[in-house]
Motif scaffolding. Sequence first.
Motif, short mmCIF file in Angstrom:
data_model
loop_
_atom_site.label_atom_id
_atom_site.label_comp_id
_atom_site.label_asym_id
_atom_site.label_seq_id
_atom_site.Cartn_x
_atom_site.Cartn_y
_atom_site.Cartn_z
N ALA A 168 0.84 -1.19 0.00
CA ALA A 168 0.00 0.00 0.00
C ALA A 168 0.87 1.25 0.00
O ALA A 168 1.89 1.30 0.70
CB ALA A 168 -0.91 0.00 1.22
N ALA B 61 -4.11 5.52 10.08
CA ALA B 61 -4.83 4.42 10.73
C ALA B 61 -6.23 4.26 10.15
O ALA B 61 -6.69 3.13 9.92
CB ALA B 61 -4.90 4.67 12.23
N LEU B 62 -6.91 5.37 9.88
CA LEU B 62 -8.25 5.30 9.30
C LEU B 62 -8.24 4.62 7.94
O LEU B 62 -9.16 3.86 7.60
CB LEU B 62 -8.83 6.71 9.18
CG LEU B 62 -9.31 7.38 10.46
CD1 LEU B 62 -9.64 8.85 10.20
CD2 LEU B 62 -10.54 6.67 11.02
N HIS B 63 -7.21 4.91 7.15
CA HIS B 63 -7.13 4.37 5.80
C HIS B 63 -6.34 3.06 5.73
O HIS B 63 -6.14 2.53 4.63
CB HIS B 63 -6.48 5.40 4.87
CG HIS B 63 -7.35 6.58 4.57
ND1 HIS B 63 -8.41 6.52 3.69
CD2 HIS B 63 -7.32 7.85 5.04
CE1 HIS B 63 -9.00 7.71 3.63
NE2 HIS B 63 -8.36 8.53 4.44
N THR B 64 -5.87 2.57 6.88
CA THR B 64 -5.05 1.35 6.94
C THR B 64 -3.84 1.49 6.01
O THR B 64 -3.58 0.63 5.15
CB THR B 64 -5.86 0.09 6.58
OG1 THR B 64 -7.17 0.17 7.14
CG2 THR B 64 -5.18 -1.16 7.11
N ARG B 65 -3.13 2.58 6.18
CA ARG B 65 -1.95 2.89 5.39
C ARG B 65 -0.72 3.00 6.29
O ARG B 65 -0.83 3.43 7.44
CB ARG B 65 -2.13 4.22 4.66
CG ARG B 65 -3.24 4.23 3.63
CD ARG B 65 -2.77 3.69 2.32
NE ARG B 65 -3.87 3.52 1.37
CZ ARG B 65 -3.68 3.24 0.08
NH1 ARG B 65 -2.45 3.12 -0.39
NH2 ARG B 65 -4.71 3.07 -0.73
N SER C 165 -1.45 6.47 17.31
CA SER C 165 -2.05 5.29 16.66
C SER C 165 -1.18 4.07 16.90
O SER C 165 -0.34 3.70 16.07
CB SER C 165 -2.21 5.54 15.15
OG SER C 165 -3.09 6.60 14.89
N LEU D 121 0.52 1.25 14.31
CA LEU D 121 0.69 1.83 12.98
C LEU D 121 2.03 1.41 12.38
O LEU D 121 3.05 1.40 13.07
CB LEU D 121 0.62 3.36 13.07
CG LEU D 121 0.59 4.16 11.78
CD1 LEU D 121 -0.70 3.90 11.02
CD2 LEU D 121 0.70 5.66 12.09
N ARG D 122 2.03 1.05 11.11
CA ARG D 122 3.28 0.72 10.42
C ARG D 122 4.05 2.00 10.14
O ARG D 122 3.58 2.87 9.41
CB ARG D 122 3.00 -0.03 9.13
CG ARG D 122 2.48 -1.46 9.32
CD ARG D 122 2.09 -2.06 7.99
NE ARG D 122 0.93 -1.40 7.40
CZ ARG D 122 0.55 -1.51 6.14
NH1 ARG D 122 1.27 -2.23 5.28
NH2 ARG D 122 -0.54 -0.90 5.70
N VAL E 124 -14.46 7.28 5.65
CA VAL E 124 -13.62 6.63 6.67
C VAL E 124 -13.82 7.26 8.05
O VAL E 124 -13.64 6.60 9.07
CB VAL E 124 -12.12 6.66 6.28
CG1 VAL E 124 -11.89 5.90 4.98
CG2 VAL E 124 -11.58 8.07 6.19
#
Length: 275
Positions: free
Chosen positions: A4, A29-33, A62, A65-66, A160
């Motif tokens: 992503a 975090a909301l967009h899983t990014r 978050s 989070l990555r 989102v």
Amino acid sequence: MAAAMPLVVGVDGSEPSLDAVDWAARDAALHTRPLHLVHAAGPGADPSGPVTAASERAANVSPGLRLSSEVPREDAVSALIGKGRQAFALVVGATGRGELTGLLLGSVGLAVAARADCPVVVVRGSQEHRSGRFRRIVVGVEDGTESDRAVEYAFREAHVRRCELVAVHAWNAPLGALPEPPPGSWYALEAHRRPPAQVLDDALRGPPKRYPDVVVSPRTVEGPARSALLGAAAEADLLVVGAGARQGRPGLQLGVINHVLLHHAQCPVMVVPRK
């Protein structure tokens, strides 16, 4: 499966840049990014401090989070614009280190918003405007296709966040307009322009099919667009606007209205380039 694209945030250790990190961490975090931190350090600068502080801040906002980081040895504008070519979006603070006292929008933020290939979010405003308190996103709608992509992104952000989307179209009636314009007159030509409500209807026709859960509040305002959008942004979590491509030059043409919004809006501003 391709990785992503990350949300990229510029950091320099200043408080506005840490505010941008907070906002970017929540949005990622909301967009899983993944979130990628970029600190452009000049020769002789200590790169570790700002990146470490920003990483800790993002992890606290978050958890899970990555996170990744980078310290390119080039100027901040070039570094961020380069990263923006493969980014979900770029996030910058309203001002940063080295900016003149009282400057409403830093030179880095303005240059990145004007030239990036991806959406750019300039994080500004009070804590209540940055933290999602209002549960409302505002998008500016123009007559034509200039704001089509901005409307799409605004729907995505409202989806989102599970919040209301206010679509604002500002218009001006011609001075001295007559109820029944004389045939062949300038007023008759003006009468052939699309009614304000029709402009909104056309702009909002497609995205609701993809985001049926988003509650949309269309709003037509007679008056200058900058005043209408600044007024709506006073009680919003995010203001989304479009920008057209430069003629014969790379990057974005912000225009006078977007310059005003980037300098004076009370909430974060997302500038979306037109493809």
